[in-house]
Design a protein around this motif. Structure first.
Motif: not given
Length: 111
Positions: A93-99, A60-62, A103-104, A65-68
């Protein structure tokens, strides 16, 4: 992900790279790709099972261009008592600063 040194472009690519890291015993990669809010101080993989295979069940997502994102998977391993064990999990998962960062996860089944 074709270049092993490249950052994963999607949550699924990160999840697959983390599975490979568990197989290789690469604690450094696992810690580097773990979100700081849930990352353990250290990781001892000495007692980890021998991971054998991975099946992605749902994503789901990911995307790039997604952030989660959420990746549901089943991972098989050699069980201590013989035979094959299964870990079925939904990981966030999360994307922060392009990476992308893990998460858990919520374990659905472990046998």
């Amino acid at each position: 992900m074709t270049d092993p040194g490249a950052e994963p472009r999607t949550a699924e690519e990160l999840m697959r790279s983390r599975f490979d890291a568990f197989r290789r015993g690469d604690a450094a990669w696992l810690l580097r790709t773990w979100h700081p809010s849930t990352r353990p101080a250290g990781l001892d993989l000495a007692d980890d099972p021998r991971w054998r295979g991975l099946q992605v069940v749902d994503v789901e997502g990911g995307g790039p261009d997604a952030t989660t994102g959420v990746v549901e998977f089943r991972a098989t391993f050699l069980a201590e008592e013989g035979g094959v064990g299964v870990l079925h999990e939904r990981s966030r998962f999360v994307r922060e600063d392009g990476r992308w960062l893990y998460v858990d996860g919520r374990i659905i089944e472990s046998r």
